[in-house]
Design an enzyme around this catalytic site. Structure first.
Site, PDB file in Angstrom:
ATOM      1  N   HIS A 112       0.822  -1.222   0.000  1.00 10.70           N
ATOM      2  CA  HIS A 112       0.000   0.000   0.000  1.00 10.70           C
ATOM      3  C   HIS A 112       0.853   1.268   0.000  1.00 10.70           C
ATOM      4  O   HIS A 112       0.392   2.347   0.391  1.00 10.70           O
ATOM      5  CB  HIS A 112      -0.960  -0.019   1.199  1.00 10.70           C
ATOM      6  CG  HIS A 112      -1.954  -1.138   1.118  1.00 10.70           C
ATOM      7  ND1 HIS A 112      -2.621  -1.618   2.216  1.00 10.70           N
ATOM      8  CD2 HIS A 112      -2.381  -1.882   0.067  1.00 10.70           C
ATOM      9  CE1 HIS A 112      -3.418  -2.615   1.837  1.00 10.70           C
ATOM     10  NE2 HIS A 112      -3.288  -2.797   0.549  1.00 10.70           N
ATOM     11  N   THR A 179      -3.453  -8.360  10.788  1.00  8.19           N
ATOM     12  CA  THR A 179      -4.313  -7.794   9.757  1.00  8.19           C
ATOM     13  C   THR A 179      -5.731  -8.348   9.903  1.00  8.19           C
ATOM     14  O   THR A 179      -5.911  -9.527  10.217  1.00  8.19           O
ATOM     15  CB  THR A 179      -3.790  -8.050   8.325  1.00  8.19           C
ATOM     16  OG1 THR A 179      -4.681  -7.433   7.383  1.00  8.19           O
ATOM     17  CG2 THR A 179      -3.657  -9.533   8.017  1.00  8.19           C
ATOM     18  N   ALA A 222       1.515  -9.148  18.655  1.00  5.27           N
ATOM     19  CA  ALA A 222       2.590  -9.456  17.698  1.00  5.27           C
ATOM     20  C   ALA A 222       3.948  -9.571  18.375  1.00  5.27           C
ATOM     21  O   ALA A 222       4.630 -10.603  18.251  1.00  5.27           O
ATOM     22  CB  ALA A 222       2.635  -8.381  16.617  1.00  5.27           C
TER      23      ALA A 222
HETATM   24  N1  APR Z   1      -0.847  -7.758  17.711  1.00  5.07           N
HETATM   25  C1  APR Z   1      -1.463  -8.485  16.722  1.00  5.07           C
HETATM   26  N2  APR Z   1      -2.620  -8.100  16.108  1.00  5.07           N
HETATM   27  C2  APR Z   1      -3.174  -6.940  16.528  1.00  5.07           C
HETATM   28  C3  APR Z   1      -2.604  -6.130  17.553  1.00  5.07           C
HETATM   29  C4  APR Z   1      -1.389  -6.595  18.156  1.00  5.07           C
HETATM   30  N3  APR Z   1      -0.767  -5.911  19.118  1.00  5.07           N
HETATM   31  N4  APR Z   1      -3.397  -5.027  17.727  1.00  5.07           N
HETATM   32  C5  APR Z   1      -4.420  -5.141  16.832  1.00  5.07           C
HETATM   33  N5  APR Z   1      -4.291  -6.286  16.118  1.00  5.07           N
HETATM   34  C6  APR Z   1      -5.143  -6.748  15.021  1.00  5.07           C
HETATM   35  C7  APR Z   1      -6.620  -6.415  15.136  1.00  5.07           C
HETATM   36  O1  APR Z   1      -7.318  -7.429  15.829  1.00  5.07           O
HETATM   37  C8  APR Z   1      -7.039  -6.375  13.650  1.00  5.07           C
HETATM   38  O2  APR Z   1      -7.407  -7.675  13.189  1.00  5.07           O
HETATM   39  O3  APR Z   1      -4.684  -6.067  13.861  1.00  5.07           O
HETATM   40  C9  APR Z   1      -5.751  -5.953  12.932  1.00  5.07           C
HETATM   41  C10 APR Z   1      -5.747  -4.521  12.385  1.00  5.07           C
HETATM   42  O4  APR Z   1      -6.748  -4.462  11.412  1.00  5.07           O
HETATM   43  P1  APR Z   1      -6.979  -3.113  10.564  1.00  5.07           P
HETATM   44  O5  APR Z   1      -7.014  -1.955  11.462  1.00  5.07           O
HETATM   45  O6  APR Z   1      -8.157  -3.395   9.682  1.00  5.07           O
HETATM   46  O7  APR Z   1      -5.632  -2.969   9.704  1.00  5.07           O
HETATM   47  P2  APR Z   1      -5.197  -3.740   8.369  1.00  5.07           P
HETATM   48  O8  APR Z   1      -5.756  -5.110   8.290  1.00  5.07           O
HETATM   49  O9  APR Z   1      -3.742  -3.598   8.258  1.00  5.07           O
HETATM   50  O10 APR Z   1      -5.909  -2.811   7.250  1.00  5.07           O
HETATM   51  C11 APR Z   1      -5.698  -3.128   5.903  1.00  5.07           C
HETATM   52  O11 APR Z   1      -6.894  -1.155   5.225  1.00  5.07           O
HETATM   53  O12 APR Z   1      -7.287   0.994   5.786  1.00  5.07           O
HETATM   54  C12 APR Z   1      -6.674   0.209   4.857  1.00  5.07           C
HETATM   55  O13 APR Z   1      -4.761   0.602   3.522  1.00  5.07           O
HETATM   56  C13 APR Z   1      -5.167   0.439   4.842  1.00  5.07           C
HETATM   57  O14 APR Z   1      -3.354  -1.161   4.872  1.00  5.07           O
HETATM   58  C14 APR Z   1      -4.607  -0.858   5.427  1.00  5.07           C
HETATM   59  C15 APR Z   1      -5.669  -1.873   5.064  1.00  5.07           C
END
Ligand code: APR
Length: 233
Positions: A112, A179, A222
């Site tokens: 991204h 994610t 993580a």
């Molecule tokens: N360790 C592991 N997982 C975690 C932690 C942690 N400390 N804190 C939060 N999470 C998890 C949450 O449970 C969730 O499933 O990380 C995930 C974050 O999800 P999102 O906020 O949706 O982020 P992401 O999946 O990276 O979003 C994908 O969406 O907004 C767009 O382009 C943007 O790259 C991004 C894409």
């Protein structure tokens, strides 16, 4: 849990915003998530940029400032150390914060884009730009330079997708970290790893929409899970 690293020749870490959460970088959809506070239609899409370029650049400067106040955590460092000791470790990330690179990980595939690059699509140029504020906001052609980030409604960079897909199709250990698996086409990569025979592990603080396809789901943070994971070499 023990992962017998010598059993695996090619490892891919597939990371999302949760990978940087313990560094203090907010996620997008979790509690305190960026999209709860900011409407992406106003701050993170081409239309918004065309309408109010300065407002969109200000938002991304805020994000740069907050990321620069954060440090990579032991989980980031764990991956970069493993990359040094193992022949083939690749990071495919959805994150734009550059935390993997700051921890010393090389050849990170940024699906991204990055907070630390600007581009002018008319001139087909991309410029590295690191720091709280953007050094240059205007291209020599007079256009505003836009952050080299994949915003909602944007297509991913085809070359980057191919690089990621190739790494994932050839890996035998696929570890997805932090994610939610709701944003496509990135959310399709775990299935691609699974269907090409990789052993698939998910690390997340909660189950996700994709959990069902993983061989192993580890519920936890993580940095804690990665540092607890002993990679028997
Ligand atoms: N360790 C592991 N997982 C975690 C932690 C942690 N400390 N804190 C939060 N999470 C998890 C949450 O449970 C969730 O499933 O990380 C995930 C974050 O999800 P999102 O906020 O949706 O982020 P992401 O999946 O990276 O979003 C994908 O969406 O907004 C767009 O382009 C943007 O790259 C991004 C894409």
């Amino acid at each position: 849990m023990v992962i017998d690293i010598k059993n695996y020749k090619k490892i891919v870490f597939f990371t999302g915003a949760g990978m940087s959460a313990e560094s203090g970088v907010p996620t997008y959809r979790g509690s305190g998530g960026i999209w709860h506070k900011y409407n992406y239609e106003e701050f993170a899409c081409q239309d918004a940029f065309d309408r109010h370029p300065q407002k969109v650049l200000d938002f991304h400067e805020l994000r740069r400032k907050s990321v620069l106040e954060c440090q990579p955590h032991n989980g980031h460092k764990f991956i970069s150390e493993l990359q040094k000791s193992h022949n083939y470790v690749t990071v495919v990330t959805q994150n734009i914060d550059g935390m993997h690179q700051r921890a010393g990980t090389e050849n990170v595939i940024e699906l991204h884009g990055s907070l630390w690059r600007l581009r002018c699509d008319d001139c087909s140029i991309t410029i590295d730009d690191i720091g709280e504020s953007f050094t240059n906001k205007k291209c020599k052609c007079g256009n505003y330079l836009r952050p080299d980030i994949t915003w909602f409604g944007d297509m991913l960079n085809e070359k980057v997708i191919q690089q990621a897909s190739e790494a994932i199709r050839n890996c035998d250990l696929f570890i997805s970290i932090g994610t939610s698996g709701v944003v496509w086409p990135a959310a399709g990569f775990p299935q691609e790893a699974k269907s090409t025979g990789a052993y698939c592990v998910e690390i997340n603080t909660e189950r996700t929409e994709l959990s069902g396809l993983f061989d192993e789901v580890i519920i936890g943070k993580a940095s804690e899970v990665l540092t607890d994971l002993s990679f028997r070499t």
